[in-house]
Design an enzyme around this catalytic site. Structure first.
Site, mmCIF file in Angstrom:
data_model
loop_
_atom_site.group_PDB
_atom_site.id
_atom_site.type_symbol
_atom_site.label_atom_id
_atom_site.label_comp_id
_atom_site.label_asym_id
_atom_site.label_seq_id
_atom_site.Cartn_x
_atom_site.Cartn_y
_atom_site.Cartn_z
ATOM 1 N N LYS A 1 0.820 -1.227 0.000
ATOM 2 C CA LYS A 1 0.000 0.000 0.000
ATOM 3 C C LYS A 1 0.843 1.261 0.000
ATOM 4 C CE LYS A 1 -0.617 0.136 5.015
ATOM 5 N NZ LYS A 1 -1.422 -0.438 6.091
ATOM 6 N N ARG B 1 -7.610 0.106 16.937
ATOM 7 C CA ARG B 1 -8.096 0.277 15.572
ATOM 8 C C ARG B 1 -9.041 -0.895 15.344
ATOM 9 N NH1 ARG B 1 -4.255 0.968 10.313
ATOM 10 N NH2 ARG B 1 -4.687 -1.273 10.164
#
Ligand SMILES: *Cc1c(COP(=O)(O)O)cnc(C)c1O
Length: 383
Positions: free
Chosen positions: A65, A158
């Protein structure tokens, strides 16, 4: 400074289109700023990091990414020995479809994208039973079996399933679904709360697997113990027994991990270099002259008076990268600030004063690589 070559000496080769489809930009793509990417260095870094992991029986998902899933760079990771490829965006996984390794979807899939996820990924990280059901439906319709890894919350706050009861409930619900198979447990740390991976918190995964396997009589082969921040535990031999997959991006791309900051021996920190062109060089005072309001980004400039300085402006700005993520290779250059399209440098201490048309080279932080890779205004030169 890249003072050895002047602008006209550099003819960019193999400039690749950026992810942003700004077609009019393509016409001027062969100009600066340019992001230079060394595939050799990416491959060497991958080899070092994968070697550390394989020695201890840990498989590596190379995380793409940071460079928008660029297939040539991902190929360098494959050549360096990663066992699978991972990205948080399905568009990036789509770009990797020619590479014959298992693909891991890192971000929890959106319900609206499950069809593409089962097309372009083999495994997903998940926490919601509704998402698992949607993946199962999509995969079943395509006569596929999609693998899922259940993410467990270990304190970073998260993504993650909270508590053993919820984990067992989701496992039980998933067990009856055609189209998906739960292959393991995972966790993510140091991303939001900054919680560091330790032998203690990662041991929770091993314990949970034991609890789950004895209660539900399923076998969970994969224990994925985090991202690059877990690598220091591998190096020290402190990763708990049983953790057998890490998802590594930053440590491959930069040869380091920010939370710990220490470079990994034998790796390069300049796989990605940004080259920008100077459009003005002038002696100017350190302090603005006039009543000071807010700058273009709504902040009050806080400037130090060092008298008259030689300042250079590069044709790159915050639209491409935030200046804190740039590190001039020439240590005598200081970054003073940036507006959307201008980067202002103090070049007073340079051995030779740069001129208009000269080039300045920067190393980048991990977010800096991500930003310049994403910017449609930055040409990419893969070498
Ligand atoms: C980004 C990400 C990674 C890779 O993190 P690095 O710090 O680049 O190694 C791993 N897992 C998940 C879930 C991610 O989102």
């Amino acid at each position: 400074m890249v003072d050895s070559h002047r602008r006209k000496d550099i003819v960019p080769t193999a400039v690749t289109p950026s992810v942003a489809d700004l077609s009019c930009l393509m016409l001027v793509m062969a100009s600066y700023p340019i992001l230079e990417i060394s595939l050799d260095k990416v491959r060497q870094n991958t080899h070092v990091v994968v070697g550390m992991c394989h020695e201890r029986g840990i498989r590596v998902a190379g995380v793409t990414k940071g460079f928008c899933g660029h297939p040539s760079i991902a190929r360098a990771m494959v050549d360096g020995g990663v066992d699978m490829l991972a990205d948080s965006r399905v568009q990036n996984l789509m770009r990797l479809r020619e590479l014959q390794l298992p693909k891991l979807m890192l971000r929890l899939p959106m319900l609206s994208e499950v069809d593409s996820v089962v097309d372009f990924a083999d495994i997903s990280l998940v926490t919601e039973i509704d998402t698992i059901k949607a993946l199962a439906r999509a995969a079943h319709a395509k006569r596929k079996r999609h693998q899922v890894i259940l993410m467990y919350e270990l304190g970073d706050l998260r993504e993650g399933i909270v508590g053993e009861i919820e984990l067992l409930r989701i496992l039980e619900a998933a067990a009856g679904l055609d189209g998906v198979v739960v292959v393991g447990l995972g966790t993510n740390l140091t991303c939001y709360g900054g919680v560091l991976p330790t032998t203690e918190n990662l041991s929770t995964l091993t314990e949970l697997r034991g609890a789950v396997e004895s209660r539900l009589h399923v076998s969970l082969d994969v224990l994925s113990g985090g991202n690059s921040s877990s690598l220091y535990l591998v190096e020290a031999g402190n990763l708990p027994e049983g953790i057998n997959l890490l998802r590594l991006g930053e440590s491959i791309v930069l040869g380091r991990e920010t939370a710990y900051g220490r470079p990994i021996r034998g790796t390069h920190d300049d796989c990605f270099r940004l080259i920008a062109e100077i459009i003005e060089v002038k002696a100017k005072p350190s302090l603005p002259d006039g009543e000071v309001g807010h700058d273009a980004f709504g902040k009050k400039p806080r400037l130090v008076d060092k008298g008259i300085r030689i300042k250079a402006i590069c044709a790159i700005g915050r639209q491409d990268v935030t200046p804190e993520h740039l590190l001039p290779e020439d240590g005598s250059i200081e970054i003073l600030g940036a507006s959307s399209d201008h980067l202002i440098l103090d070049v007073t201490e340079c051995r030779t004063t740069p001129r208009v048309g000269d080039l300045v080279a920067f190393k980048l932080t991990y977010p800096g690589i991500l930003q310049t890779m994403t910017s449609g205004y930055v040409s990419k030169r893969i070498q």
